[in-house]
Design a protein around this motif. Structure first.
Motif, PDB file in Angstrom:
ATOM      1  N   VAL A 151       0.841  -1.202   0.000  1.00 29.69           N
ATOM      2  CA  VAL A 151       0.000   0.000   0.000  1.00 29.69           C
ATOM      3  C   VAL A 151       0.870   1.244   0.000  1.00 29.69           C
ATOM      4  O   VAL A 151       0.601   2.222  -0.720  1.00 29.69           O
ATOM      5  CB  VAL A 151      -0.957  -0.007   1.217  1.00 29.69           C
ATOM      6  N   VAL A 152       1.933   1.236   0.784  1.00 27.77           N
ATOM      7  CA  VAL A 152       2.849   2.384   0.815  1.00 27.77           C
ATOM      8  C   VAL A 152       3.585   2.503  -0.525  1.00 27.77           C
ATOM      9  O   VAL A 152       3.736   3.599  -1.079  1.00 27.77           O
ATOM     10  CB  VAL A 152       3.841   2.244   1.987  1.00 27.77           C
ATOM     11  N   LEU A 153       4.027   1.383  -1.083  1.00 27.23           N
ATOM     12  CA  LEU A 153       4.702   1.390  -2.375  1.00 27.23           C
ATOM     13  C   LEU A 153       3.803   1.950  -3.476  1.00 27.23           C
ATOM     14  O   LEU A 153       4.247   2.716  -4.335  1.00 27.23           O
ATOM     15  CB  LEU A 153       5.125  -0.031  -2.751  1.00 27.23           C
ATOM     16  N   ALA A 154       2.543   1.572  -3.429  1.00 26.74           N
ATOM     17  CA  ALA A 154       1.611   1.994  -4.473  1.00 26.74           C
ATOM     18  C   ALA A 154       1.399   3.500  -4.459  1.00 26.74           C
ATOM     19  O   ALA A 154       1.097   4.102  -5.500  1.00 26.74           O
ATOM     20  CB  ALA A 154       0.280   1.270  -4.288  1.00 26.74           C
ATOM     21  N   ASP A 155       1.549   4.118  -3.289  1.00 24.68           N
ATOM     22  CA  ASP A 155       1.375   5.569  -3.183  1.00 24.68           C
ATOM     23  C   ASP A 155       2.685   6.329  -3.351  1.00 24.68           C
ATOM     24  O   ASP A 155       2.683   7.566  -3.366  1.00 24.68           O
ATOM     25  CB  ASP A 155       0.754   5.916  -1.826  1.00 24.68           C
ATOM     26  N   ALA A 156       3.814   5.609  -3.451  1.00 24.99           N
ATOM     27  CA  ALA A 156       5.128   6.256  -3.572  1.00 24.99           C
ATOM     28  C   ALA A 156       5.525   6.383  -5.041  1.00 24.99           C
ATOM     29  O   ALA A 156       4.904   5.797  -5.936  1.00 24.99           O
ATOM     30  CB  ALA A 156       6.168   5.455  -2.801  1.00 24.99           C
ATOM     31  N   THR A 186       9.335   6.223   3.944  1.00 24.53           N
ATOM     32  CA  THR A 186       8.044   6.304   4.646  1.00 24.53           C
ATOM     33  C   THR A 186       7.918   5.195   5.684  1.00 24.53           C
ATOM     34  O   THR A 186       7.425   5.409   6.795  1.00 24.53           O
ATOM     35  CB  THR A 186       6.890   6.212   3.637  1.00 24.53           C
ATOM     36  N   LEU A 187       8.362   4.016   5.325  1.00 29.52           N
ATOM     37  CA  LEU A 187       8.264   2.857   6.217  1.00 29.52           C
ATOM     38  C   LEU A 187       9.394   2.796   7.238  1.00 29.52           C
ATOM     39  O   LEU A 187       9.373   1.954   8.133  1.00 29.52           O
ATOM     40  CB  LEU A 187       8.272   1.571   5.393  1.00 29.52           C
ATOM     41  N   ARG A 188      10.384   3.677   7.049  1.00 27.70           N
ATOM     42  CA  ARG A 188      11.569   3.693   7.916  1.00 27.70           C
ATOM     43  C   ARG A 188      12.293   2.351   7.862  1.00 27.70           C
ATOM     44  O   ARG A 188      12.694   1.788   8.885  1.00 27.70           O
ATOM     45  CB  ARG A 188      11.194   4.066   9.350  1.00 27.70           C
ATOM     46  N   LEU A 189      12.418   1.852   6.631  1.00 30.19           N
ATOM     47  CA  LEU A 189      13.146   0.610   6.380  1.00 30.19           C
ATOM     48  C   LEU A 189      14.240   0.875   5.352  1.00 30.19           C
ATOM     49  O   LEU A 189      14.253   1.908   4.675  1.00 30.19           O
ATOM     50  CB  LEU A 189      12.198  -0.474   5.833  1.00 30.19           C
ATOM     51  N   LYS A 190      15.144  -0.074   5.227  1.00 32.77           N
ATOM     52  CA  LYS A 190      16.170   0.053   4.210  1.00 32.77           C
ATOM     53  C   LYS A 190      15.609  -0.382   2.858  1.00 32.77           C
ATOM     54  O   LYS A 190      14.729  -1.240   2.773  1.00 32.77           O
ATOM     55  CB  LYS A 190      17.386  -0.790   4.579  1.00 32.77           C
ATOM     56  N   GLN A 191      16.155   0.197   1.784  1.00 32.90           N
ATOM     57  CA  GLN A 191      15.632  -0.062   0.449  1.00 32.90           C
ATOM     58  C   GLN A 191      15.654  -1.537   0.078  1.00 32.90           C
ATOM     59  O   GLN A 191      14.666  -2.055  -0.472  1.00 32.90           O
ATOM     60  CB  GLN A 191      16.413   0.748  -0.588  1.00 32.90           C
TER      61      GLN A 191
END
Length: 316
Positions: free
Chosen positions: A20-25, A34-39
């Protein structure tokens, strides 16, 4: 994708949330921030999801980052799933094992019933955080409150039954005629019908031939009391007040008046036999959406009624 049951079993909600976050990015890098994760973690999550789904979800060629047709469908469904989880969290937030809420009961003023009082006591002991509101009013108004779903239940007299409501007899009571100390009949034994002829009377608002206290109206007529009622009230306490004050002879439930008779405040006058019996009912609306407290109170009251023979619920 060819085995929906397996997909339901194996699909990880965290992968859908990441998608869901990827789809909006606009890129995996932006989604990772946004997720505070590494790529690499986000890229790996997308790859696992695509493997589970069996289709590419994002067209991520150089200079291009756009949802595929499958990605569009999954995004729409994933957003719905996310919303459902949020609603579930909200719904569960205030749910506890304790019963809380307001129970509003509309009841007639002459309800004097040890069984009902016992249910009140037991309900409060079992559910101390629930609140009770007892509103006293004429029986027709009490039924109106239940019909309009403004009260969880009514405890009152019933004349005509509404087929949309449910009824259960709570108890049976008998009405007699009484006078107060100022009245010339007070304290006299051996009174007969002739002693009551033409005497002034007080009564309830519903003491009429076309209302719930019709049997009481007929009793007053048979006793020969004067046709004029000099005082009326919809509350038992006020009818009692007028009787004690000597305004006239008036009807009261015999078991309710017993304490005042013993205390020398009331005196029973004829008739003494064939007293009119009236049934007091519990009335509720099966279409009403009761809160947990209302449902628990009504269930407890009905259970107690079922467990108590009518003989033990008849007050003479």
């Amino acid at each position: 994708m060819d085995d929906p049951a397996r997909l339901v079993r194996d699909l990880d909600w965290n992968l859908l949330r990441t998608f869901v976050v990827l789809a909006d990015a606009r890129s995996i890098t932006e989604a990772a921030e946004t997720l505070r994760l590494k790529q690499p973690s986000v890229s790996a999550a997308l790859k696992r999801l695509e493997d589970r789904i069996g289709k590419p979800l994002i067209d991520r060629r150089p200079g291009r980052f756009r949802l595929t047709r499958a990605g569009e469908i999954l995004r729409r469904e994933a957003v719905e799933i996310e919303g459902s989880i949020l609603r579930l969290a909200t719904s569960l937030r205030d749910v506890t094992d304790e019963v809380t809420g307001l129970v509003r009961v509309a009841l007639a003023s002459h309800v004097v019933c040890p069984l009902f009082d016992g249910v009140l006591a037991g309900f409060h002991a079992a559910h101390p955080k629930a609140r009770l509101r007892l509103d006293v009013m004429p029986s027709p108004d009490a039924i109106g409150e239940v019909t309009a779903m403004r009260a969880a239940l009514a405890v009152c007299l019933v004349r005509d039954r509404n087929p949309r409501l449910e009824y259960r007899r709570l108890y049976r009571e008998f009405f007699g005629l009484f006078c107060g100390p100022p009245h010339p009949a007070f304290g006299r034994r051996g009174l007969g019908p002739a002693d009551m002829a033409g005497q002034a009377s007080v009564s309830f608002e519903t003491d009429q031939l076309d209302d719930v206290l019709k049997p009481v109206t007929l009793m007053r007529a048979e006793a020969g009391l004067g046709e004029a009622i000099v005082g009326r009230s919809s509350h038992l306490e006020e009818v009692r007040r007028m009787i004690v004050a000597g305004l006239g002879v008036g009807p009261l439930p015999v078991h309710v008046a017993a304490r005042d008779v013993a205390a020398g405040l009331l005196w029973q006058v004829p008739p003494y036999d064939r007293l009119p019996a009236l049934d007091v009912h519990v009335v509720w609306n099966p279409r009403a959406q009761l809160n947990r407290a209302e449902a628990a109170f009504l269930a407890g009251l009905l259970d107690r009624i079922e467990a108590t023979p009518i003989a033990a619920r008849t007050y003479r």
